[in-house]
Write a protein that holds these residues in place. Structure first.
Motif, PDB file in Angstrom:
ATOM      1  N   GLN A   1       0.855  -1.173   0.000  1.00  0.00           N
ATOM      2  CA  GLN A   1       0.000   0.000   0.000  1.00  0.00           C
ATOM      3  C   GLN A   1       0.895   1.229   0.000  1.00  0.00           C
ATOM      4  O   GLN A   1       1.821   1.311   0.784  1.00  0.00           O
ATOM      5  CB  GLN A   1      -0.907   0.014   1.222  1.00  0.00           C
ATOM      6  N   GLY A   2       0.601   2.170  -0.868  1.00  0.00           N
ATOM      7  CA  GLY A   2       1.374   3.394  -0.935  1.00  0.00           C
ATOM      8  C   GLY A   2       0.503   4.596  -0.644  1.00  0.00           C
ATOM      9  O   GLY A   2      -0.724   4.547  -0.763  1.00  0.00           O
ATOM     10  N   ALA A   3       1.157   5.667  -0.246  1.00  0.00           N
ATOM     11  CA  ALA A   3       0.435   6.893   0.088  1.00  0.00           C
ATOM     12  C   ALA A   3       1.274   8.101  -0.295  1.00  0.00           C
ATOM     13  O   ALA A   3       2.490   8.013  -0.442  1.00  0.00           O
ATOM     14  CB  ALA A   3       0.127   6.933   1.580  1.00  0.00           C
ATOM     15  N   VAL A   4       0.598   9.207  -0.430  1.00  0.00           N
ATOM     16  CA  VAL A   4       1.251  10.498  -0.656  1.00  0.00           C
ATOM     17  C   VAL A   4       0.876  11.404   0.507  1.00  0.00           C
ATOM     18  O   VAL A   4      -0.294  11.503   0.872  1.00  0.00           O
ATOM     19  CB  VAL A   4       0.764  11.147  -1.978  1.00  0.00           C
ATOM     20  N   ALA A   5       1.885  12.041   1.071  1.00  0.00           N
ATOM     21  CA  ALA A   5       1.668  13.054   2.106  1.00  0.00           C
ATOM     22  C   ALA A   5       2.415  14.292   1.639  1.00  0.00           C
ATOM     23  O   ALA A   5       3.633  14.378   1.753  1.00  0.00           O
ATOM     24  CB  ALA A   5       2.194  12.581   3.459  1.00  0.00           C
ATOM     25  N   SER A   6       1.694  15.231   1.063  1.00  0.00           N
ATOM     26  CA  SER A   6       2.322  16.398   0.456  1.00  0.00           C
ATOM     27  C   SER A   6       1.816  17.680   1.094  1.00  0.00           C
ATOM     28  O   SER A   6       0.616  17.896   1.204  1.00  0.00           O
ATOM     29  CB  SER A   6       2.037  16.417  -1.050  1.00  0.00           C
ATOM     30  N   ARG A   7       2.759  18.516   1.466  1.00  0.00           N
ATOM     31  CA  ARG A   7       2.457  19.815   2.078  1.00  0.00           C
ATOM     32  C   ARG A   7       2.459  20.860   0.960  1.00  0.00           C
ATOM     33  O   ARG A   7       3.473  21.479   0.676  1.00  0.00           O
ATOM     34  CB  ARG A   7       3.559  20.120   3.103  1.00  0.00           C
TER      35      ARG A   7
END
Length: 113
Positions: free
Chosen positions: A11-17
């Protein structure tokens, strides 16, 4: 180099500010993670908005049920890495972006835990 064969087993995710959420989302549908597979397909969990990485990761933990200790986070900004490491997330510094070597090194570091 191909790092793995995509079979949907992680499972992958993006956490972008960022304040450019729509642009970031559209790029995920354009870039390929591996040949023939768009980044959006392998990164189903997304926290893309301004704010703290702690908030991003709290939301990711709630959505996925994955404990912080089972997460790896790659980032070029040490402030972000400091924030998530306090939660128990393994942080990997990528000063010039994510490379094959840093990805493989991050997976190796995770396997050592």
């Amino acid at each position: 180099k191909q790092l793995y064969s995509w079979r949907g087993e992680c499972q992958g995710a993006v956490a972008s500010r960022t304040d450019r959420t729509k642009l970031a989302e559209s790029l995920l549908h354009e870039f390929e993670a591996v040949p023939g597979v768009k980044a959006a397909q392998v990164l189903p969990y997304r926290e893309i908005y301004t704010g703290s990485k702690r908030r991003h990761f709290r939301n990711l933990r709630e959505k996925t049920g994955i404990p912080y200790s089972d997460m790896i986070f790659f980032d070029d900004w040490t402030l972000n890495l400091d924030e998530v490491s306090q939660l128990g997330v393994l942080g990997i510094h990528t000063p010039r972006g994510l490379t094959h070597e840093l990805w493989a090194g991050g997976l190796w570091a995770y396997a050592q835990i």
